[in-house]
Design a protein around this motif. Structure first.
Motif, mmCIF file in Angstrom:
data_model
loop_
_atom_site.group_PDB
_atom_site.id
_atom_site.type_symbol
_atom_site.label_atom_id
_atom_site.label_comp_id
_atom_site.label_asym_id
_atom_site.label_seq_id
_atom_site.Cartn_x
_atom_site.Cartn_y
_atom_site.Cartn_z
ATOM 1 N N ALA A 193 -69.605 -30.507 -13.908
ATOM 2 C CA ALA A 193 -68.349 -31.656 -13.537
ATOM 3 C C ALA A 193 -67.928 -31.509 -14.487
ATOM 4 O O ALA A 193 -66.326 -31.474 -13.612
ATOM 5 N N VAL A 194 -67.689 -31.007 -15.590
ATOM 6 C CA VAL A 194 -66.705 -29.856 -16.459
ATOM 7 C C VAL A 194 -66.001 -28.851 -15.553
ATOM 8 O O VAL A 194 -64.366 -28.657 -15.940
ATOM 9 N N ALA A 195 -66.550 -28.017 -15.493
ATOM 10 C CA ALA A 195 -66.488 -26.454 -14.544
ATOM 11 C C ALA A 195 -65.348 -27.389 -13.709
ATOM 12 O O ALA A 195 -64.435 -27.012 -12.992
ATOM 13 N N VAL A 196 -65.905 -28.136 -12.958
ATOM 14 C CA VAL A 196 -65.235 -28.760 -11.670
ATOM 15 C C VAL A 196 -63.411 -29.265 -12.491
ATOM 16 O O VAL A 196 -62.600 -28.882 -11.699
ATOM 17 N N ARG A 197 -63.903 -29.811 -13.493
ATOM 18 C CA ARG A 197 -62.231 -30.455 -13.488
ATOM 19 C C ARG A 197 -61.008 -29.314 -15.115
ATOM 20 O O ARG A 197 -59.915 -29.458 -14.107
ATOM 21 N N GLU A 198 -61.973 -28.476 -14.867
ATOM 22 C CA GLU A 198 -61.782 -27.372 -15.892
ATOM 23 C C GLU A 198 -60.294 -26.109 -14.592
ATOM 24 O O GLU A 198 -59.654 -25.908 -14.602
ATOM 25 N N ALA A 199 -60.761 -26.284 -13.255
ATOM 26 C CA ALA A 199 -61.156 -25.712 -12.528
ATOM 27 C C ALA A 199 -59.961 -26.349 -11.555
ATOM 28 O O ALA A 199 -58.248 -26.129 -11.179
ATOM 29 N N LEU A 200 -59.763 -27.702 -11.117
ATOM 30 C CA LEU A 200 -58.902 -28.484 -10.735
ATOM 31 C C LEU A 200 -57.723 -28.773 -12.244
ATOM 32 O O LEU A 200 -57.023 -28.515 -11.306
ATOM 33 N N GLY A 201 -57.679 -28.520 -13.397
ATOM 34 C CA GLY A 201 -57.131 -28.249 -14.243
ATOM 35 C C GLY A 201 -56.150 -26.585 -13.573
ATOM 36 O O GLY A 201 -54.440 -26.541 -14.202
ATOM 37 N N ILE A 202 -56.572 -25.940 -13.749
ATOM 38 C CA ILE A 202 -55.855 -24.657 -13.654
ATOM 39 C C ILE A 202 -55.629 -24.386 -12.141
ATOM 40 O O ILE A 202 -54.153 -24.056 -12.131
ATOM 41 N N ALA A 203 -56.155 -25.437 -11.134
ATOM 42 C CA ALA A 203 -55.200 -25.416 -9.954
ATOM 43 C C ALA A 203 -53.626 -26.381 -10.026
ATOM 44 O O ALA A 203 -53.006 -26.496 -8.469
ATOM 45 N N GLY A 204 -54.361 -26.668 -10.898
ATOM 46 C CA GLY A 204 -52.751 -27.352 -11.183
ATOM 47 C C GLY A 204 -52.373 -28.503 -10.703
ATOM 48 O O GLY A 204 -51.670 -29.897 -9.758
ATOM 49 N N ALA A 205 -53.649 -30.005 -9.781
ATOM 50 C CA ALA A 205 -53.977 -30.639 -9.181
ATOM 51 C C ALA A 205 -53.551 -31.870 -10.569
ATOM 52 O O ALA A 205 -54.071 -31.953 -11.610
ATOM 53 N N ALA A 206 -52.675 -32.868 -10.024
ATOM 54 C CA ALA A 206 -51.623 -33.794 -10.958
ATOM 55 C C ALA A 206 -53.097 -34.735 -11.416
ATOM 56 O O ALA A 206 -54.323 -34.872 -11.100
ATOM 57 N N GLY A 207 -52.809 -35.092 -12.919
ATOM 58 C CA GLY A 207 -53.992 -35.881 -13.602
ATOM 59 C C GLY A 207 -54.668 -34.834 -14.403
ATOM 60 O O GLY A 207 -55.689 -35.730 -14.804
ATOM 61 N N PHE A 208 -55.061 -33.894 -14.194
ATOM 62 C CA PHE A 208 -55.945 -33.131 -15.079
ATOM 63 C C PHE A 208 -55.203 -31.960 -15.564
ATOM 64 O O PHE A 208 -54.209 -31.738 -15.471
ATOM 65 N N PRO A 209 -55.891 -32.227 -17.201
ATOM 66 C CA PRO A 209 -55.102 -31.076 -17.650
ATOM 67 C C PRO A 209 -54.887 -29.808 -18.193
ATOM 68 O O PRO A 209 -56.446 -29.058 -16.866
ATOM 69 N N ALA A 210 -53.486 -29.772 -17.324
ATOM 70 C CA ALA A 210 -53.213 -27.380 -17.043
ATOM 71 C C ALA A 210 -53.571 -26.794 -17.950
ATOM 72 O O ALA A 210 -54.499 -27.063 -18.905
ATOM 73 N N GLN A 211 -54.282 -25.964 -17.566
ATOM 74 C CA GLN A 211 -55.376 -24.488 -18.035
ATOM 75 C C GLN A 211 -54.259 -23.336 -17.494
ATOM 76 O O GLN A 211 -53.909 -23.103 -16.746
ATOM 77 N N ASP A 212 -55.070 -22.749 -18.315
ATOM 78 C CA ASP A 212 -54.649 -21.036 -18.320
ATOM 79 C C ASP A 212 -55.684 -20.645 -17.181
ATOM 80 O O ASP A 212 -56.406 -20.911 -17.573
ATOM 81 N N GLN A 213 -55.323 -19.496 -16.175
ATOM 82 C CA GLN A 213 -56.017 -18.844 -15.180
ATOM 83 C C GLN A 213 -57.301 -18.360 -15.857
ATOM 84 O O GLN A 213 -58.786 -18.342 -15.584
ATOM 85 N N GLY A 214 -56.696 -17.727 -17.558
ATOM 86 C CA GLY A 214 -57.848 -17.547 -18.185
ATOM 87 C C GLY A 214 -58.867 -17.713 -19.267
ATOM 88 O O GLY A 214 -59.493 -17.671 -19.753
ATOM 89 N N ALA A 215 -58.474 -18.890 -19.250
ATOM 90 C CA ALA A 215 -59.442 -19.920 -20.328
ATOM 91 C C ALA A 215 -61.058 -19.768 -19.546
ATOM 92 O O ALA A 215 -61.104 -19.951 -18.517
ATOM 93 N N ALA A 216 -61.227 -20.065 -20.674
ATOM 94 C CA ALA A 216 -63.106 -19.994 -20.458
ATOM 95 C C ALA A 216 -63.730 -20.843 -21.008
ATOM 96 O O ALA A 216 -64.121 -19.520 -22.115
#
Lengths: 388, 282
Positions: free
Chosen positions: B259-282
């Motif tokens: 679930a964490v992985a999905v949340r992070e991936a959504l953030g990286i993809a810029g889905a509204a409402g999910f914390p934005a992430q760098d593509q390189g974050a892991a």
């Protein structure tokens, strides 16, 4: 033996190599270039890293026979290289080595970092070094040495090369026929070896085990399932890969269990103890076995209970705890084993149902193999059984 | 730690490899970079009688532009993708994925096709190319050819639908436009290790492709049903609930990391409402 021609440290070399010899052994034992160190020999430690075609590679995971026309550079070829000279001096100055075992691989990786990533910061250097293990220095000195050289790096004479395409044997041009060299293999087909001497049955708890629970739905009434599971020969016949050896004496049995995990195949030979409790229609199986070929062992304990299912059917509830030891354990990560067990249980359920319905011919007794298990019908059944 | 004896033939081209595979009368296996098979050979866990090396087969080493898609030769290495030495159908996503596979020395030999055929459920290409809707291009004996979406080609841990005698020759990947978005996130305890959990998100309104894929699990990557994927992206469906629906037999506690992985991936993809992430974050 395969004939290869390649360049090693700017020298043309022709050699006859046994296909299974990896590049590190070929260089050390045939070419007497012992600067390349061999550590784990399965691609984890990075000690054997050297340059093939100007790129760092694991020489323990590169077969010499596959290096035809390659340009190989070992640590010995960098004596006069200006970048490596700087790196050596920096390694010395920053105490980037103690025992020196990882150093040839570290230097080759460092060379590649400096050449490829002139702007690498400390975090990036550490990331790039993560494939080379050092047990002495704690890496701080190695990172500092690379940073030092990166502050004013000389040009790298060794650059990536494109290896020429292989020259096709005449027989292969146009029509893809098999060459004479390969039509009579020099190796015999791998044979099943005799199982290793059986280990004593498991006693005591499995510590550090991995536990899985599953429920297998069966289209058979619980009475019939309970009668079936008490027939040890029937249960073994329904479990793909399992085989009994000799007669069962009481509730302890000798047998083998063959399992295929992708290209890997292991046959565990051992003993299992079975017990049943008629009142609760439950039982336990505890087993321990070893695979001589992979020098691996497995302990397992399984509890099962036959319960009422839906629409007159039944449900076999299974909880399984296992522990793998030895080389196989490196690849048998819990997620992989759990996937294989799901397939095994799905096949077991299908076979048990076939047996109960008198379709004994339908019983699969082959070990679970990637190739066989994916066949459409079985895959569909698998999904249905697991409710996906 | 030396492998059991085997024969090795260097294939000059894919048809040569297919012919060898069918004609050598002992257990034969294709080897590309050998970064997964190599350890199994050295540890004697795998004992093929004959290896067919395809790393130099010219027709497996290039990338063909098919207009709306690129066809990657199966023996293109991770490093070639990382370095941008071959075109990227996704405008850079593949480069980012490749750069985080194992270690550079492994990426220099490991291939995209080899990784897919090995089908380790935690492998980066297995998860990401499934999310990108890639198609496996397969050659078989007698010039036979077939294609299959990766979503069904990967059939289980270390298992594909390749039949005896078949080889994977290429991977077809649709080109993505600038308005398409992408996120991939994996959890590893050490850089370069196999992921304990991973997820990839594709949001491509132009092509009408929306995919949420969960990987590093005991089976082929889980593709959330389209409705659930859209609801998760829109924030209407909790990720945990979507995973519970997709994997009803799994205790929810075992899916926390996914679930964490999905949340992070959504953030990286810029889905509204999910914390934005760098593509390189892991």
């Amino acid at each position: 033996m395969n004939a290869i021609t390649l360049r090693i440290n700017d020298r043309a070399v022709s050699a006859e190599v046994e296909p299974r010899i990896h590049l590190a052994d070929f260089l050390r034992e045939d070419q007497l270039l012992t600067g390349t160190h061999i550590g784990c020999e399965h691609g984890v430690c990075g000690a054997c890293t050297l340059m093939v075609d100007g790129r760092p590679v694991r020489s323990c995971l590169t077969f010499a026979a596959g290096c035809g026309d390659a340009e190989v550079r070992t640590i010995e070829s960098f004596d006069d290289d200006p970048l490596m000279t700087r790196l050596r001096a920096a390694f010395s100055r920053h105490h980037a080595l103690q025992c020196g075992f990882c150093t040839p691989g570290m230097l080759v990786t460092s060379y590649d970092i400096v050449r490829r990533l002139p702007h690498a910061d400390e975090a990036r250097i550490r990331e790039e070094l993560s494939g080379n293990l050092c047990r002495c220095t704690g890496y701080a000195g190695i990172v500092a040495a690379i940073q030092d050289v990166l502050s004013a790096p000389p040009a790298a004479p060794v650059q990536p090369l494109t290896r020429p395409a292989p020259t096709a044997p005449a027989a292969v041009m146009g029509a893809p026929a098999v060459t004479g060299a390969t039509s009579r293999p020099s190796v015999a087909a791998p044979r099943e070896e005799a199982p290793s001497p059986a280990l004593p049955p498991l006693d005591g708890a499995i510590t550090d085990g991995v536990t899985l629970t599953r429920a297998i739905p069966l289209d058979l009434p619980p009475d019939q399932v309970w009668a079936l599971v008490q027939r040890i020969d029937a249960v073994v016949a329904c479990l793909p890969g399992a085989r009994l050896i000799g007669a069962t004496s009481g509730e302890v049995l000798d047998g083998t269990f063959t399992i295929a995990i992708g290209p890997m195949r292991a046959t565990f030979a051992g003993k299992a103890a079975v017990s049943f409790d008629a009142a609760s229609r439950s039982g336990t199986v505890r087993g321990r076995g070893g695979d001589a070929r992979s020098r691996s062992s497995a302990d397992g304990a399984m509890g099962f209970r036959v319960a009422e299912g839906v629409a007159g059917g039944s449900r076999v509830e299974v909880d399984l705890t296992y522990r793998l030891k030895g080389p196989l354990a490196q690849f048998g990560r819990p997620a992989i084993v759990s996937g294989i067990i799901d397939r095994l249980l799905a096949d077991f359920a299908a076979n048990l149902t076939a047996l109960a319905e008198g379709r004994e011919g339908a019983v699969t007794t082959e070990p679970p193999s990637g190739f066989r298990l994916v066949l459409g019908a079985l895959a569909a059944r698998f999904r249905r059984l697991l409710g996906r | 730690m030396k492998p059991v004896a085997f024969d090795l033939t260097t294939a000059t081209a894919a048809p040569h490899a297919v012919a060898l595979l069918s004609n050598v009368d002992i257990e034969a296996k294709i080897i590309a970079g050998g970064q997964s098979l190599g350890p199994m050979l050295n540890l004697r866990l795998a004992r093929p009688g004959h290896l067919i090396d395809v790393t130099r087969a010219k027709d497996l080493r290039g990338v063909v532009d098919e207009g709306s898609a690129l066809l990657y030769g199966a023996a293109v290495t991770h490093a070639e993708i990382e370095d941008g030495a071959v075109p990227d159908a996704t405008g850079g996503w593949l480069q980012a994925i490749a750069s985080r596979i194992a270690y550079r020395a492994v990426r220099n030999r490991g291939t995209m096709g080899g990784s897919l055929v090995h089908a380790d459920p935690a492998a980066d290409w297995v998860v990401t190319l499934t999310a990108l809707g890639a198609v496996a291009v397969i050659a078989g004996p007698g010039g036979a050819a077939r294609e299959e979406p990766l979503s069904s080609f990967i059939a289980g841990p270390f298992t594909t639908t390749l039949k005896p005698g078949e080889i994977l020759t290429g991977i077809r990947l649709a080109k993505r436009t600038a308005d398409a978005r992408w996120g991939y996130w994996k959890f590893t305890r050490k850089v370069g290790e196999f992921a304990k959990a991973s997820a990839a998100v594709l949001i491509d309104p132009g092509a009408g492709d929306t995919r949420v894929v969960v990987g590093a699990i005991e089976q082929p990557p889980i593709i959330l049903p389209a409705g659930d994927a859209e609801a998760v992206i829109a924030g209407r469906l909790p990720i945990e609930e979507a995973l519970r629906r997709a994997l009803p037999h799994r205790p929810p506690a075992s899916l926390v990391l996914h679930a964490v992985a999905v949340r992070e991936a959504l953030g990286i993809a810029g889905a509204a409402g999910f914390p934005a992430q760098d593509q390189g974050a892991a």
